[in-house]
Design an enzyme around this catalytic site. Structure first.
Site, PDB file in Angstrom:
ATOM      1  CD  GLU A  87      -3.232  -1.039   0.616  1.00  0.00           C
ATOM      2  OE1 GLU A  87      -3.349   0.208  -0.170  1.00  0.00           O
ATOM      3  OE2 GLU A  87      -3.860  -1.702   0.448  1.00  0.00           O
ATOM      4  CB  CYS A 142      -1.184   7.152   1.592  1.00  0.00           C
ATOM      5  SG  CYS A 142      -2.999   6.316   2.295  1.00  0.00           S
ATOM      6  CD  GLU A 152       2.599   9.918  -1.021  1.00  0.00           C
ATOM      7  OE1 GLU A 152       3.840   9.337  -1.036  1.00  0.00           O
ATOM      8  OE2 GLU A 152       1.836   9.466  -0.536  1.00  0.00           O
TER       9      GLU A 152
HETATM   10  P1  NAD Z   1       8.557   4.726   4.313  1.00  0.00           P
HETATM   11  O1  NAD Z   1       8.461   3.891   3.148  1.00  0.00           O
HETATM   12  O2  NAD Z   1       9.767   5.506   4.548  1.00  0.00           O
HETATM   13  O3  NAD Z   1       8.674   3.693   5.666  1.00  0.00           O
HETATM   14  C1  NAD Z   1       7.424   2.760   5.929  1.00  0.00           C
HETATM   15  C2  NAD Z   1       8.187   1.672   6.607  1.00  0.00           C
HETATM   16  O4  NAD Z   1       9.134   1.051   5.882  1.00  0.00           O
HETATM   17  C3  NAD Z   1       8.876   2.007   7.905  1.00  0.00           C
HETATM   18  O5  NAD Z   1       8.360   0.735   8.834  1.00  0.00           O
HETATM   19  C4  NAD Z   1      10.197   2.287   7.635  1.00  0.00           C
HETATM   20  O6  NAD Z   1      11.037   1.779   8.774  1.00  0.00           O
HETATM   21  C5  NAD Z   1      10.323   0.847   6.558  1.00  0.00           C
HETATM   22  N1  NAD Z   1      11.741   1.198   5.930  1.00  0.00           N
HETATM   23  C6  NAD Z   1      12.073   2.117   5.356  1.00  0.00           C
HETATM   24  N2  NAD Z   1      13.200   2.031   4.634  1.00  0.00           N
HETATM   25  C7  NAD Z   1      13.411   0.691   4.565  1.00  0.00           C
HETATM   26  C8  NAD Z   1      14.307  -0.291   3.905  1.00  0.00           C
HETATM   27  N3  NAD Z   1      15.218   0.085   3.220  1.00  0.00           N
HETATM   28  N4  NAD Z   1      14.079  -1.807   3.913  1.00  0.00           N
HETATM   29  C9  NAD Z   1      13.038  -2.113   4.485  1.00  0.00           C
HETATM   30  N5  NAD Z   1      12.139  -1.415   5.299  1.00  0.00           N
HETATM   31  C10 NAD Z   1      12.168   0.123   5.088  1.00  0.00           C
HETATM   32  O7  NAD Z   1       7.170   5.406   4.544  1.00  0.00           O
HETATM   33  P2  NAD Z   1       6.883   6.439   5.685  1.00  0.00           P
HETATM   34  O8  NAD Z   1       7.465   7.535   5.317  1.00  0.00           O
HETATM   35  O9  NAD Z   1       7.024   5.814   6.830  1.00  0.00           O
HETATM   36  O10 NAD Z   1       5.320   6.641   5.448  1.00  0.00           O
HETATM   37  C11 NAD Z   1       4.911   7.612   4.386  1.00  0.00           C
HETATM   38  C12 NAD Z   1       4.544   6.685   3.130  1.00  0.00           C
HETATM   39  O11 NAD Z   1       3.532   5.821   3.240  1.00  0.00           O
HETATM   40  C13 NAD Z   1       3.904   7.826   2.300  1.00  0.00           C
HETATM   41  O12 NAD Z   1       4.345   7.493   1.007  1.00  0.00           O
HETATM   42  C14 NAD Z   1       2.358   7.207   2.065  1.00  0.00           C
HETATM   43  O13 NAD Z   1       1.694   7.564   0.745  1.00  0.00           O
HETATM   44  C15 NAD Z   1       2.474   5.968   2.430  1.00  0.00           C
HETATM   45  N6  NAD Z   1       1.334   5.452   3.121  1.00  0.00           N
HETATM   46  C16 NAD Z   1       0.354   4.649   2.030  1.00  0.00           C
HETATM   47  C17 NAD Z   1      -0.910   4.304   2.501  1.00  0.00           C
HETATM   48  C18 NAD Z   1      -1.702   3.351   1.758  1.00  0.00           C
HETATM   49  O14 NAD Z   1      -2.596   2.603   2.502  1.00  0.00           O
HETATM   50  N7  NAD Z   1      -1.541   3.418   0.382  1.00  0.00           N
HETATM   51  C19 NAD Z   1      -1.475   4.684   3.974  1.00  0.00           C
HETATM   52  C20 NAD Z   1      -0.302   5.435   4.820  1.00  0.00           C
HETATM   53  C21 NAD Z   1       0.941   5.751   4.334  1.00  0.00           C
END
Ligand code: NAD
Length: 501
Positions: free
Chosen positions: A268, A303, A402
């Site tokens: 997601e 999101c 975004e």
């Molecule tokens: P992110 O992708 O930076 O992090 C999300 C998760 O992934 C965190 O737990 C983080 O620790 C982990 N992560 C980060 N780097 C990683 C790596 N190299 N390997 C493995 N895991 C890793 O996202 P964020 O900044 O926490 O959240 C914001 C993003 O989430 C936005 O892009 C937003 O649109 C998205 N989002 C989507 C939905 C949906 O349902 N479509 C809902 C909420 C948020």
């Protein structure tokens, strides 16, 4: 909705909170194997709330081993549906008993206003868990249309060990969208909260155990993405990663799966959702309030944020004034103040990232109509005021990337066909809305919009009964609804030949 206390009472409760700081593995809180910790900083004032166990490969290995062991034992994976339902209902009840504490943790940890965490995040998290608990003994397997001399059974089986990797914008709710269906199907879960927001995940783990969830079924490993998250993605004994977060990291999980055991990966990811307001919009005031709420709610860290407002030329000037007026009502305030409608940006990095996009908007020639600044600097917290850019071209950076902050890009178009074309001109496809009183236009636009969620004459409509997820680079699979259950099971076909009697 949970009861909201006074500002003073909330501040004093915050000062005396007993924060869970350790990982939760196999039913107990433990330090990280390395002994390392990281600072959990509140965006409200930039101060350290707690030092949290920094999990890494070794901790992930332990959590996955515990999850696998209990899965093989069958005390959850093979428990009768009624038993699993009763335990998950109790888990939801315990979260409800601790709702005000959970709301406070969420607001302190990621900066959203307490009215929102107590009015939306926590109640919706609890009702999500209840909904999937209720579903457990109501979802049937199937018998196929078949030869009369055979029985064709189509049965669902739990996958095994699920890694749930979640973001910081709705920390508990995003976790529940994964835990609800994954636990309901009988899986074991290793949950990795975002490093910016581990507190509610750590707190609910012991509530699950208190509710009767066998040890090892739910483990929580706080830590950083490139270490703990990556270890889960590459683990050969993890059967599925269910992820919510950025597209960039979502793509990494697809790579991790390819480099390891071809685990299922459900994503997601982000969005750049278009909110289309046509000249025959049935209620301009309602549409303006929804447009402002759609981008400024949760500081724009949503999101499905309606970050591209696509308006028909003939009403654009009038409509933008209404949106600005609505935005001005959303003044950033202390997340613990029950009167605040907007809180803090999750951390300093994200605040600077959003300010960088605002700079880019100026540089590329968009016209700033309101906002654009960091505010409340004296608090030490990370606040940005509601920001609206007019005159945005759909090719500008602020229309393509975004931002994940309170920044609205207004794009004007000549008619609804151009609106839909512009709306679809994006790598994302999470949500979209159309405001019109013409039912034909509404249906045609809804059909043509390449988005998993389409709203007509509203923004952000829906409930747990409706699937949630995106087209294109907004992800794969769907959270919410009964469709989410299919992500967490294998479907087995068993054909039984019937001999002569
Ligand atoms: P992110 O992708 O930076 O992090 C999300 C998760 O992934 C965190 O737990 C983080 O620790 C982990 N992560 C980060 N780097 C990683 C790596 N190299 N390997 C493995 N895991 C890793 O996202 P964020 O900044 O926490 O959240 C914001 C993003 O989430 C936005 O892009 C937003 O649109 C998205 N989002 C989507 C939905 C949906 O349902 N479509 C809902 C909420 C948020």
């Amino acid at each position: 909705m949970t009861k909201v206390m006074s500002f003073d009472a909330l501040k004093s409760q915050a000062a005396s909170l007993d924060i869970r700081r350790q990982a939760f593995i196999n039913g107990v809180y433990v330090d990280a194997a390395s002994g390392r910790t990281f600072d959990c900083v509140s965006p409200r004032d930039g101060k350290v709330l707690a030092k949290i166990a920094e999990c890494d490969v070794e901790d992930v290995n332990r959590a996955v081993a515990a999850a696998r062991a209990v899965f093989e034992k069958g005390s959850w994976s093979e428990a009768a549906p009624g038993k699993r339902k009763a335990i998950l209902m109790k888990f939801a009840d315990l979260m409800a008993q601790h709702a005000s504490e959970l709301a406070l943790l969420e607001s302190l940890d990621m900066g959203k206003p307490i009215s929102m965490s107590s009015g939306d995040d926590i109640p919706l998290s609890i009702s999500c868990m209840r909904w999937y608990a209720e579903a457990i003994d109501k979802v049937y397997d199937e018998i196929s249309p078949r030869d009369p001399r055979a029985i064709g059974m189509i049965t669902r089986e739990p996958l095994g060990v699920i890694a749930a990797v979640v973001p910081w914008n709705f920390p508990l709710m995003m976790a529940m969208w994964k835990l609800g269906p994954a636990l309901a199907m009988g899986n074991s879960v290793v949950l990795k909260p975002a490093e910016q927001s581990p507190l509610t995940a750590l707190r609910i783990a012991e509530l699950a155990t208190e509710a009767g969830l066998p040890d090892g079924v739910l483990n929580v490993v706080p830590g950083f993405g490139p270490t703990a998250g990556k270890a889960l993605g590459l683990h050969d004994d993890v059967d599925c990663v269910t992820f919510t977060g950025s597209g960039e990291v979502g793509k990494l999980f697809l790579q991790y799966a390819g480099q390891s055991n071809m685990k299922r990966v459900w994503l997601e990811c982000g969005g750049k959702s278009p909110n289309i307001v046509l000249a025959d919009c049935p209620d301009m005031d309602a549409a303006a309030a929804a447009a402002a709420g759609g981008i400024f709610y949760n500081q724009g860290e949503v999101c499905t944020a309606g970050s591209r407002l696509i308006v028909e030329n003939s009403i654009k000037d009038e409509f933008i004034e209404k949106v600005i007026a609505q935005g001005k009502k959303m003044v950033p305030g202390d997340p613990l103040d029950p009167a605040s409608q907007m809180g803090a940006i999750v951390d300093e990095n994200q605040m600077n990232r959003v300010l960088g996009f605002i700079e880019k908007g100026h540089a590329e020639g968009a016209q700033l109509r309101t906002g654009g600044n960091r505010v409340r600097t004296e608090t030490g917290g990370y606040f940005i005021e509601p920001t609206v850019f007019d005159g945005v071209g759909n090719d500008m950076t602020i229309a393509r990337e975004e931002i994940f902050g309170p920044v609205l890009s207004v794009i004007s178009v000549h008619d609804w066909q151009e609106a839909v074309k512009t709306a679809n001109d994006t790598p994302y496809g999470l949500a979209a809305a159309v405001w019109t009183r013409d039912i034909n236009k509404a249906h045609l636009a809804a059909k043509k919009l390449r988005a998993g969620l389409v709203w007509i004459n509203c923004w952000d409509g829906g409930s747990i009964t409706m699937p949630f997820g995106g087209y294109k680079q907004s992800g794969t699979g769907r959270d919410r609804s009964l469709h989410a259950l299919d992500k967490y099971c294998e479907i087995k076909s068993t054909w039984i030949a019937l001999g002569d009697a």
